[in-house]
Design a protein around this motif. Structure first.
Motif, mmCIF file in Angstrom:
data_model
loop_
_atom_site.group_PDB
_atom_site.id
_atom_site.type_symbol
_atom_site.label_atom_id
_atom_site.label_comp_id
_atom_site.label_asym_id
_atom_site.label_seq_id
_atom_site.Cartn_x
_atom_site.Cartn_y
_atom_site.Cartn_z
ATOM 1 N N THR A 9 0.835 -1.195 0.000
ATOM 2 C CA THR A 9 0.000 0.000 0.000
ATOM 3 C C THR A 9 0.872 1.248 0.000
ATOM 4 O O THR A 9 2.060 1.208 0.344
ATOM 5 N N ARG A 54 -4.525 9.271 -8.819
ATOM 6 C CA ARG A 54 -3.784 8.839 -7.636
ATOM 7 C C ARG A 54 -4.428 9.412 -6.372
ATOM 8 O O ARG A 54 -5.034 10.473 -6.366
ATOM 9 N N THR A 55 -4.296 8.672 -5.279
ATOM 10 C CA THR A 55 -4.868 9.123 -4.016
ATOM 11 C C THR A 55 -3.927 10.101 -3.320
ATOM 12 O O THR A 55 -2.777 10.275 -3.713
ATOM 13 N N GLU A 56 -4.411 10.700 -2.264
ATOM 14 C CA GLU A 56 -3.615 11.678 -1.503
ATOM 15 C C GLU A 56 -2.739 11.021 -0.449
ATOM 16 O O GLU A 56 -1.946 11.702 0.221
ATOM 17 N N THR A 57 -2.839 9.703 -0.297
ATOM 18 C CA THR A 57 -2.167 9.023 0.811
ATOM 19 C C THR A 57 -0.668 9.292 0.849
ATOM 20 O O THR A 57 -0.124 9.747 1.872
ATOM 21 N N SER A 76 -8.111 -2.780 -8.710
ATOM 22 C CA SER A 76 -7.861 -1.370 -8.408
ATOM 23 C C SER A 76 -9.200 -0.659 -8.272
ATOM 24 O O SER A 76 -10.227 -1.121 -8.797
ATOM 25 N N SER A 102 -9.944 1.952 -9.831
ATOM 26 C CA SER A 102 -10.305 2.322 -11.200
ATOM 27 C C SER A 102 -11.030 1.175 -11.890
ATOM 28 O O SER A 102 -11.962 1.389 -12.666
ATOM 29 N N SER A 137 -7.339 -0.363 0.178
ATOM 30 C CA SER A 137 -7.884 0.884 -0.362
ATOM 31 C C SER A 137 -9.026 0.608 -1.319
ATOM 32 O O SER A 137 -9.924 1.418 -1.489
ATOM 33 N N HIS A 138 -9.008 -0.568 -1.945
ATOM 34 C CA HIS A 138 -10.017 -0.880 -2.954
ATOM 35 C C HIS A 138 -11.373 -1.155 -2.328
ATOM 36 O O HIS A 138 -12.391 -1.076 -3.002
ATOM 37 N N ARG A 180 -12.929 0.640 -0.502
ATOM 38 C CA ARG A 180 -13.670 1.899 -0.366
ATOM 39 C C ARG A 180 -14.374 2.281 -1.657
ATOM 40 O O ARG A 180 -15.050 3.294 -1.714
ATOM 41 N N ALA A 181 -14.240 1.472 -2.692
ATOM 42 C CA ALA A 181 -14.678 1.928 -4.010
ATOM 43 C C ALA A 181 -16.026 1.346 -4.413
ATOM 44 O O ALA A 181 -16.117 0.264 -4.959
#
Length: 258
Positions: free
Chosen positions: A117, A144-147, A194, A196, A234-235, A237-238
């Protein structure tokens, strides 16, 4: 058991580790590409690559970012050139084994192969980044995420970010999904790789179900597939159903209908 992997097939590039794992367990598995990628800002990236003295190293969080660098190294005759030598001795940070392999193909020596991650990668960079070091070059995607940027900013690690590709749905996604279900029926598992992949495949899946009553009978709504799978936290959350129960198993997150 039918398993559909929503990812680019690894045809002509050796054994696919995901497909091999499922096949060895006696399961039917197939990969379908659902995403397309368009590269952008390559002249700007090429300019930055020609100034290695301004950076401490590079960060890659996807294979596409590495591919963007590779494209910048191609000359007018489409022959690949080498990275300026100074990059080879600088730090290279990556997420995952596939991105690490891509970075090695450029002659780089990546750290972070074990990171799954962006949070883990940020921790690794924070540990290894030299005091008062120069910025890290971060070619990335538009989604891209802000992480990672947020974590590095909090650690006072400078980052020069450049968006070098954008993700879109594959133009043949509807056709490929329809052909799969016609030939093999509705899969028992959908595996997303992903956020996406979730975003761009969901409309096609919804359209497919809405146009075929037999599929609606098996799976009333695409948002309520009985089992859906995503790789990485993270996925989850999508855009999955809010009543899903998350269970971690074998490095995958299974979203089970509650």
């Amino acid at each position: 058991m039918g398993i559909l992997l929503l990812r680019e097939p690894r045809e002509g590039r050796g054994t696919d580790p995901y497909e091999q794992e499922f096949l060895s367990a006696g399961m039917q598995v197939k990969s379908i590409e659902v995403l397309s990628f368009e590269f952008c800002n390559l002249p700007e990236l090429r300019s930055l690559l020609n100034k290695p003295e301004e950076f401490s190293g590079m960060v890659f969080t996807s294979q596409r970012s590495v591919e963007a660098v590779r494209r910048c190294l191609q000359d007018a005759e489409d022959e690949e050139q080498s990275l300026p030598g100074d990059w080879i001795c600088k730090s290279t940070f990556v997420v995952g084994t596939a991105t690490a392999a891509a970075a090695r193909s450029l002659g780089l020596t990546p750290s972070g192969e074990e990171c799954g991650t962006a949070t883990q990668l940020a921790d690794l960079i924070t540990q290894k980044f030299p005091t008062n070091g120069k910025a890290l070059l971060f070619p990335c995607g538009l989604m891209r995420t802000e992480t990672l940027p947020s974590a590095l900013s909090a650690a006072n690690i400078p980052l020069t970010e450049l968006r070098v590709y954008q993700t879109t749905s594959h133009p043949d996604i509807d056709k490929r999904l329809d052909a799969y279900i016609t030939e093999q029926g509705v899969p028992e598992f959908l595996v997303f790789f992903s956020p996406s992949g979730v975003k761009f495949s969901q409309p096609a899946l919804q359209k497919l179900a809405a146009n075929d009553l037999s599929k609606i009978k098996s799976l009333p709504e695409v948002n309520e597939w009985q089992t859906s799978t995503t790789v990485g936290p993270s996925h989850t959350r999508a855009s999955f159903p809010s009543h899903a129960v998350t269970v971690q198993k074998h490095g995958l997150f299974l979203l089970l209908k509650a």
